[in-house]
Scaffold this active site. Structure first.
Site, PDB file in Angstrom:
ATOM      1  N   ASP A   9       0.868  -1.182   0.000  1.00 43.49           N
ATOM      2  CA  ASP A   9       0.000   0.000   0.000  1.00 43.49           C
ATOM      3  C   ASP A   9       0.900   1.225   0.000  1.00 43.49           C
ATOM      4  OD1 ASP A   9      -1.907   2.106   0.680  1.00 43.49           O
ATOM      5  OD2 ASP A   9      -3.248   0.474   1.329  1.00 43.49           O
ATOM      6  N   ASP A  10       0.535   2.222  -0.795  1.00 49.83           N
ATOM      7  CA  ASP A  10       1.377   3.429  -0.834  1.00 49.83           C
ATOM      8  C   ASP A  10       1.124   4.344   0.354  1.00 49.83           C
ATOM      9  OD1 ASP A  10      -1.198   3.899  -2.007  1.00 49.83           O
ATOM     10  OD2 ASP A  10      -0.466   5.849  -2.699  1.00 49.83           O
ATOM     11  N   ASP A  53      -2.964  -3.358  -2.410  1.00 47.12           N
ATOM     12  CA  ASP A  53      -3.817  -2.191  -2.654  1.00 47.12           C
ATOM     13  C   ASP A  53      -3.936  -1.964  -4.161  1.00 47.12           C
ATOM     14  OD1 ASP A  53      -5.351   0.088  -2.064  1.00 47.12           O
ATOM     15  OD2 ASP A  53      -3.587   1.375  -2.260  1.00 47.12           O
ATOM     16  N   MET A  55      -5.227   1.237  -5.702  1.00 43.70           N
ATOM     17  CA  MET A  55      -4.957   2.617  -6.114  1.00 43.70           C
ATOM     18  C   MET A  55      -3.580   3.057  -5.638  1.00 43.70           C
ATOM     19  SD  MET A  55      -7.699   3.010  -7.720  1.00 43.70           S
ATOM     20  CE  MET A  55      -7.577   4.727  -8.180  1.00 43.70           C
ATOM     21  N   ASP A 330      19.662 -64.663 -16.456  1.00 42.63           N
ATOM     22  CA  ASP A 330      20.645 -63.960 -17.275  1.00 42.63           C
ATOM     23  C   ASP A 330      20.585 -64.551 -18.690  1.00 42.63           C
ATOM     24  OD1 ASP A 330      23.369 -62.173 -16.880  1.00 42.63           O
ATOM     25  OD2 ASP A 330      23.553 -63.690 -18.463  1.00 42.63           O
ATOM     26  N   ILE A 331      20.420 -63.681 -19.685  1.00 44.75           N
ATOM     27  CA  ILE A 331      20.362 -64.142 -21.075  1.00 44.75           C
ATOM     28  C   ILE A 331      21.761 -64.607 -21.495  1.00 44.75           C
ATOM     29  CG2 ILE A 331      19.885 -63.494 -23.464  1.00 44.75           C
ATOM     30  CD1 ILE A 331      17.863 -61.462 -22.409  1.00 44.75           C
ATOM     31  N   ASP A 347      18.056 -54.919 -28.139  1.00 47.29           N
ATOM     32  CA  ASP A 347      16.943 -54.309 -27.403  1.00 47.29           C
ATOM     33  C   ASP A 347      15.644 -55.066 -27.640  1.00 47.29           C
ATOM     34  OD1 ASP A 347      18.638 -52.419 -26.402  1.00 47.29           O
ATOM     35  OD2 ASP A 347      17.988 -50.793 -27.742  1.00 47.29           O
ATOM     36  N   GLU A 373      21.445 -57.569 -19.220  1.00 47.13           N
ATOM     37  CA  GLU A 373      20.612 -58.713 -19.596  1.00 47.13           C
ATOM     38  C   GLU A 373      20.201 -59.540 -18.376  1.00 47.13           C
ATOM     39  OE1 GLU A 373      24.956 -60.031 -20.208  1.00 47.13           O
ATOM     40  OE2 GLU A 373      23.746 -58.197 -20.270  1.00 47.13           O
TER      41      GLU A 373
END
Length: 457
Positions: A9-10, A53, A55, A330-331, A347, A373
């Site tokens: 507020d001023d 405010d 104004m 495990d692959i 992938d 893997e």
């Protein structure tokens, strides 16, 4: 409840008056005497609510509010305009600038404090969501928030609880074309309707002959599905105490009859925007958590999730004296697959293996990709011999059915080695159980691969 309130507020006397009221409620007050000071305070300090405010010279409150709401760094801060202007058009202008509320001087202490406390609670929730979103996703918060406008363009679904048909029709007429409005007459039915529906806002009239509407508001705040849905009250003149109590219970906003159409729309839009803003943050957090515990290639849970959840499953099994087993797969010769056919095919093999693994275990089992893997399946309520049979079934299914991969859809033979371990009846630990399965896997590999080896009990 404590928070930092920026009072702008001023006129220094006005600042001092609000400061005294807020300090009495143990809020921390930051004074500012111009729009520029207000913007600087919000950008450089932690501000929970702005009392602004209108104004003021150089830059009025409307412009200050507009700038705050257009800045991603400050747009989440609630703004209450406090001014001598008392026309509906002024309130609407403030709401359209982004203000969360509009209080007319001289400010009623009860209204001021309940509104500030309500907005502080809301700000606390928003801050927590912003923090989680910022720390769990590797993107800037500005990017996250910049997508909000596109989200808020979707038509809103609003539920109106109003006993009087004529009053409901007036509200429906005001909102026609602005939202999709559903009307409920019975409060008990409205509770279930709100719980079952996906509403952006719930408007509750206080004009009931034999029902306290705040009871419904309280019930809505206790239900998970409606806890964060904005609630607006439509009240009559002289219901200040009820409105204050409603705000304490979690009501987000209110309007006092006679209702102005423009103010109703402006307040409704404000509530819907804030809800969708917070919904977006929650969704971002949920998606990020999902990303954090899911392997992006296979869709299985990742090592991070395994490390956390395996401990939970182990402790539960031990406390309930129930069996628990796990397998590490495990692959075989996966590096040769990558070297021969390329990483894209590698992938594909990983994804197809994960898919077959998922199909061969139960919903209660935990299937994870450990990395590379290597995969782990944790099997609650499963004795070691049964886990060994499951592992053998998986091994056979992988070996007997070729993988079809690559652009030319070629068939390749894939095999896996599996190590199985079960929780011991006596003293045992998660690390020891994993170690036994890992040693069994090592034995399967050394014994010629494409084998299942169970660790000694």
């Amino acid at each position: 409840m404590t928070a930092r309130i920026l009072v702008v507020d001023d006129v220094p006397a006005n600042v001092k008056l609000l400061e005294a009221r807020l300090l009495a409620e143990y809020f921390e007050v930051i004074p500012a005497f111009s729009g520029a000071e207000a913007l600087d305070a919000c950008e450089n300090g932690r501000v929970d609510v702005v009392l602004l405010d209108v104004m003021m010279p150089d830059m009025d409150g409307f412009e200050v509010c507009r700038r705050l709401k257009n800045d991603p760094a400050t747009q989440h801060i609630p703004v209450v305009m406090v001014t001598a202007l008392d026309q509906v058009s002024d309130r609407v202008r403030g709401l359209e600038a982004g203000a969360d509320d509009f209080l007319t001087k001289p400010v009623n202490d009860l209204q001021l404090m309940t509104r500030v406390k309500s907005l502080v609670r809301l700000k606390t929730l928003t801050d927590e969501l912003r923090l989680r979103a910022a720390t769990t996703r590797n993107i800037g918060i500005e990017e996250l928030l910049s997508r909000r406008d596109a989200v808020t363009e979707a038509p809103a679904h609003v539920l109106l609880l109003e006993e009087r048909a004529s009053a409901a029709e007036r509200v429906a007429k005001m909102l026609r074309g602005r939202c999709r409005l559903s009307v409920a007459v019975d409060p008990n039915a409205a509770f279930f309707q709100a719980a079952d529906g996906d509403y952006d806002c719930i408007i509750v009239s206080t004009a009931f002959s034999d029902y306290d509407p705040l009871r419904l508001c309280s019930q809505l705040r206790t239900l998970d599905r409606t806890r964060f849905v904005p609630i607006m009250l439509l009240a009559d003149q002289g219901e200040d105490a009820r409105l204050a109590r409603g705000l304490e219970l979690g009501v987000n906003d209110y309007l006092v009859r006679p209702i102005d159409q423009h103010e109703l729309i402006a307040r409704l839009v404000t509530q819907i925007k804030r809800k969708r803003y917070n919904d977006h943050l929650r969704e971002s957090v949920a998606q990020t958590i999902e990303m954090a515990v899911t392997d992006g290639l296979t869709g299985l849970h990742n090592r991070r999730y395994l490390d956390s959840h395996l401990t939970t499953l182990f402790e539960r099994a031990r406390n309930r004296r129930r069996p628990l087993s796990l397998m590490i797969t495990d692959i075989d010769r996966f590096k040769a697959i990558n070297d021969t056919y390329g990483h894209d095919v590698g992938d594909e093999v990983l994804r197809e293996f994960a898919s077959r693994l998922r199909k061969n275990v139960r919903g209660i089992d935990l299937a994870c990709r450990m990395g590379g893997e290597e995969f782990v399946v944790v099997m609650p309520d499963t004795e070691g011999p049964i886990a060994e049979k499951v592992a053998e079934r998986i091994r056979a299914q992988i070996a007997d059915t070729p993988f079809i991969v690559g652009a030319d859809r070629r068939e390749i033979t894939v095999t896996v080695s599996v190590g199985v371990s079960a929780m011991m009846r006596e003293a045992d630990a998660v690390e020891a159980m994993m170690k036994r399965a890992d040693l069994a896997l090592y034995e399967a590999k050394n014994g010629g691969r494409n084998r299942v080896v169970a660790a000694a009990a």
